[in-house]
Design a protein around this motif. Structure first.
Motif, PDB file in Angstrom:
ATOM      1  N   ASN A  78       0.813  -1.215   0.000  1.00  0.00           N
ATOM      2  CA  ASN A  78       0.000   0.000   0.000  1.00  0.00           C
ATOM      3  C   ASN A  78       0.847   1.267   0.000  1.00  0.00           C
ATOM      4  O   ASN A  78       0.476   2.269  -0.617  1.00  0.00           O
ATOM      5  N   SER A  79       1.978   1.235   0.684  1.00  0.00           N
ATOM      6  CA  SER A  79       2.849   2.413   0.663  1.00  0.00           C
ATOM      7  C   SER A  79       3.399   2.654  -0.734  1.00  0.00           C
ATOM      8  O   SER A  79       3.517   3.807  -1.183  1.00  0.00           O
ATOM      9  N   ASN A  80       3.713   1.579  -1.455  1.00  0.00           N
ATOM     10  CA  ASN A  80       4.192   1.725  -2.830  1.00  0.00           C
ATOM     11  C   ASN A  80       3.111   2.304  -3.738  1.00  0.00           C
ATOM     12  O   ASN A  80       3.389   3.172  -4.592  1.00  0.00           O
ATOM     13  N   VAL A  81       1.866   1.823  -3.571  1.00  0.00           N
ATOM     14  CA  VAL A  81       0.765   2.332  -4.398  1.00  0.00           C
ATOM     15  C   VAL A  81       0.521   3.806  -4.124  1.00  0.00           C
ATOM     16  O   VAL A  81       0.396   4.618  -5.048  1.00  0.00           O
ATOM     17  N   VAL A  82       0.451   4.172  -2.846  1.00  0.00           N
ATOM     18  CA  VAL A  82       0.201   5.574  -2.485  1.00  0.00           C
ATOM     19  C   VAL A  82       1.327   6.464  -2.997  1.00  0.00           C
ATOM     20  O   VAL A  82       1.087   7.571  -3.507  1.00  0.00           O
ATOM     21  N   ALA A 141     -10.646   4.439  -1.538  1.00  0.00           N
ATOM     22  CA  ALA A 141     -11.565   5.532  -1.218  1.00  0.00           C
ATOM     23  C   ALA A 141     -10.787   6.775  -0.799  1.00  0.00           C
ATOM     24  O   ALA A 141     -11.119   7.902  -1.173  1.00  0.00           O
ATOM     25  N   GLN A 142      -9.729   6.565  -0.031  1.00  0.00           N
ATOM     26  CA  GLN A 142      -8.878   7.687   0.390  1.00  0.00           C
ATOM     27  C   GLN A 142      -8.171   8.315  -0.814  1.00  0.00           C
ATOM     28  O   GLN A 142      -8.074   9.547  -0.907  1.00  0.00           O
ATOM     29  N   ASP A 143      -7.692   7.478  -1.738  1.00  0.00           N
ATOM     30  CA  ASP A 143      -7.044   8.005  -2.944  1.00  0.00           C
ATOM     31  C   ASP A 143      -7.994   8.922  -3.712  1.00  0.00           C
ATOM     32  O   ASP A 143      -7.611  10.007  -4.174  1.00  0.00           O
ATOM     33  N   LEU A 144      -9.252   8.480  -3.860  1.00  0.00           N
ATOM     34  CA  LEU A 144     -10.223   9.284  -4.603  1.00  0.00           C
ATOM     35  C   LEU A 144     -10.587  10.557  -3.848  1.00  0.00           C
ATOM     36  O   LEU A 144     -10.798  11.610  -4.460  1.00  0.00           O
ATOM     37  N   ALA A 145     -10.648  10.470  -2.520  1.00  0.00           N
ATOM     38  CA  ALA A 145     -10.967  11.658  -1.723  1.00  0.00           C
ATOM     39  C   ALA A 145      -9.855  12.713  -1.841  1.00  0.00           C
ATOM     40  O   ALA A 145     -10.126  13.908  -2.029  1.00  0.00           O
ATOM     41  N   LEU A 146      -8.614  12.261  -1.748  1.00  0.00           N
ATOM     42  CA  LEU A 146      -7.485  13.195  -1.872  1.00  0.00           C
ATOM     43  C   LEU A 146      -7.390  13.757  -3.287  1.00  0.00           C
ATOM     44  O   LEU A 146      -7.055  14.940  -3.470  1.00  0.00           O
ATOM     45  N   MET A 192      -8.441  -3.204   3.469  1.00  0.00           N
ATOM     46  CA  MET A 192      -7.530  -2.064   3.408  1.00  0.00           C
ATOM     47  C   MET A 192      -7.363  -1.537   1.986  1.00  0.00           C
ATOM     48  O   MET A 192      -7.213  -0.335   1.763  1.00  0.00           O
ATOM     49  N   HIS A 193      -7.403  -2.431   1.002  1.00  0.00           N
ATOM     50  CA  HIS A 193      -7.333  -1.995  -0.396  1.00  0.00           C
ATOM     51  C   HIS A 193      -8.492  -1.058  -0.723  1.00  0.00           C
ATOM     52  O   HIS A 193      -8.301   0.006  -1.337  1.00  0.00           O
ATOM     53  N   ARG A 194      -9.701  -1.438  -0.302  1.00  0.00           N
ATOM     54  CA  ARG A 194     -10.872  -0.633  -0.626  1.00  0.00           C
ATOM     55  C   ARG A 194     -10.858   0.693   0.133  1.00  0.00           C
ATOM     56  O   ARG A 194     -11.224   1.736  -0.413  1.00  0.00           O
ATOM     57  N   ILE A 195     -10.450   0.663   1.399  1.00  0.00           N
ATOM     58  CA  ILE A 195     -10.397   1.896   2.173  1.00  0.00           C
ATOM     59  C   ILE A 195      -9.319   2.827   1.623  1.00  0.00           C
ATOM     60  O   ILE A 195      -9.516   4.048   1.529  1.00  0.00           O
ATOM     61  N   ARG A 196      -8.173   2.260   1.232  1.00  0.00           N
ATOM     62  CA  ARG A 196      -7.121   3.082   0.644  1.00  0.00           C
ATOM     63  C   ARG A 196      -7.570   3.679  -0.681  1.00  0.00           C
ATOM     64  O   ARG A 196      -7.282   4.841  -0.994  1.00  0.00           O
TER      65      ARG A 196
END
Length: 395
Positions: free
Chosen positions: A134-138, A211-216, A205-209
């Motif tokens: 997840n850190s790599n994706v973000v 959602a966070q990506d789209l929010a940011l 965690m994938h789905r929550i991340r």
């Protein structure tokens, strides 16, 4: 004048350490020097680090936990009842070892271990892999968006595409957030082994991340594009007729009590028929045609999560159940009923999204062509599980 002499020093009574050879590591056993565990059978010839930190981490009184559950619910059931799903794995119907006063170290000759313990996540997910991936994706998504800001890429968007993104890309954020928090996180707690728990919690965690990506991303666009309405997705999600089918199904999914049905309905039915239709057949096709090369990288990260990781563990999990040596027919019958129900609902939701295909100036491929592609993919997934393609798919 009185002189006070120093009082004599007395030695304090301090308990002396006594070594009884009862401390951890004091005793020597035949396997004391082994550099691998021997309480589980590895899936492959050599044990993996994933198995070392995952297998049997969650105790089970039907599988080595001789003293029984250390906690339970008010109705007397233990920590992870097997009846939290209608599906069964071999050994599920065997009675648990009976215990009573003084049987804390009960010796069990034949553990009623169930087939649930055979599952191994092909992604080999555990705590380290979760943070690393997840850190790599973000990091990659953040770099893409920052590069777009520096190059003024958002200025190339036409007004119609700006309206499309502010209304519809943000709307999918509600799907990711709802399923991640209320479907996958709930199913993770109900699954019977740590191997299931890890895979499902990482899915959450994938789905929550996502959602966070789209929010940011939504906040970034609000700052970078003049007139961009960062709250438009709320009205779209609540009131746009095109989204009410997706909203209805997403909310029904979060209300499923059976944890296996929740994962099956979401990952085997809803995501291939609705999620991939929206992400791959609409957004990633229409965006480049309208001068947007940034949004596909944000949405594409979520698409990769599902297509290459979440679907992978889901098919492995259900393949075990449809090929179970004791309950294969039982499981197939239940899965077929679930599939017929959720296929109908998902297709209805997908068809209500059709008006979105006509909104961008530069149109994506036809809706019917995209729907045919996701139907074919869905058919392949179902067939790989040993199930028959539902007749509801023809509607």
């Amino acid at each position: 004048m009185t002189t006070t002499q120093d009082s004599p020093k007395t030695e304090r009574s301090v308990p002396k350490p006594v070594f009884t050879d009862a401390e951890a590591g004091a005793q020597v056993f035949p396997d004391s020097t082994l550099r691998h565990y021997n309480y589980y059978k590895p899936q492959k010839r050599k044990q993996s680090h994933y198995e070392d930190v995952t297998v049997d981490v969650q105790p089970d009184p039907r599988h080595y936990l001789s003293q029984g559950w250390l906690y339970g619910f008010s109705d007397g059931r233990g920590g992870y009842p097997l009846d939290w799903t209608a599906l069964k794995a071999w050994g599920s119907d065997k009675p648990s070892p009976e215990r009573g006063p003084g049987t804390g170290g009960l010796f069990v000759k034949d553990w009623p271990a169930t087939g649930w313990h055979e599952f191994r996540d092909p992604n080999e997910e555990w705590e380290l892999t979760l943070y690393r991936y997840n850190s790599n994706v973000v990091r990659q998504v953040t770099q893409n968006v920052e590069a777009a800001k520096q190059s003024k890429a958002f200025e190339q968007w036409n007004t119609n595409w700006v309206r499309f993104v502010e209304h519809h890309i943000g709307a999918w954020m509600h799907v990711d957030h709802g399923l991640g928090l209320y479907l996958y996180a709930n199913a993770n707690r109900r699954a019977p082994t740590n191997m299931h728990n890890n895979a499902i919690s990482v899915n959450s965690m994938h789905r929550i991340r996502s959602a966070q990506d789209l929010a940011l991303y939504n906040l970034t666009l609000s700052e970078e594009i003049e007139g961009f309405d960062g709250s438009a997705h709320l009205d779209t999600w609540n009131n746009d007729p095109a989204w009410q089918g997706v909203r209805d199904v997403a909310e029904q999914l979060t209300g499923i009590d059976d944890w296996c049905e929740a994962i099956f309905a979401a990952n085997i039915v809803f995501e291939p028929l609705v999620g991939e239709l929206f992400r791959s057949q609409l957004v990633q096709q229409a965006a480049p045609r309208n001068g947007d090369f940034v949004t596909p990288t944000v949405v594409g990260a979520a698409e990769y999560d599902f297509a290459e990781r979440d679907l992978r563990y889901s098919t492995a999990m259900f393949e075990l159940l449809t090929n179970d040596k004791e309950f294969a027919d039982h499981n197939k019958a239940i899965l077929s009923d679930w599939m017929a129900n959720w296929t109908t609902k998902s297709l209805e939701a997908a068809r209500k999204l059709q008006p979105l295909w006509s909104q961008p100036d530069a149109k994506p491929p036809r809706f019917e062509d995209g729907l045919d592609r996701v139907k074919n993919r869905f058919s392949g997934i179902v067939t790989s599980l040993g199930l028959e393609v539902p007749k509801e798919l023809a509607q």
